[in-house]
Design a protein around this motif. Structure first.
Motif: not given
Length: 125
Positions: A51-75
């Protein structure tokens, strides 16, 4: 001193869920990406998600797509990895890592500058 501390690992049955957290401290700015990797004995660390610095860019390995979700609480300087529909193949030590000035799309561990100590995830069949 930069520190990354993972938490949230544990033992779960197949089909269950876990949420991992990565608490980050020591950076003077938010200009860093966070990646999640996992490793099993005898194998290289495998990229899971980033996940990018502001949480707007996310990227997943094929094994994780559809099952895992990445998120970021900047504060709160914390990154989360919500893992659903877990299977025994997801058993590993999970690490978070920081890439300076990154967008979270780098999949090689060599691109990351700081690492946490890891948290064990065990999925029983």
């Amino acid at each position: 001193e930069v520190q990354l501390v993972e938490s949230g690992g544990g033992l779960v049955q197949a089909g269950g869920s876990l949420r991992l957290s990565c608490a980050v401290s020591g950076f003077t700015s938010d200009d860093y990406a966070i990646g999640w990797f996992r490793q099993v004995p005898g194998k290289d660390r495998e990229f899971v998600s980033g996940i990018g610095w502001n949480g707007k860019t996310t990227y997943y390995a094929t094994s994780a797509k559809g099952r895992f979700t990445i998120s970021r609480d900047v504060a709160k300087n914390t990154v989360f990895l919500q893992m659903n529909s877990l299977g025994p193949e997801d058993t590993a030590i999970y690490y978070c890592a920081a890439e300076l000035f990154g967008a979270g799309t780098k999949t090689s561990q060599l691109d990351y500058h700081y690492w946490g100590q890891g948290t064990q995830v065990t999925v029983s069949a």
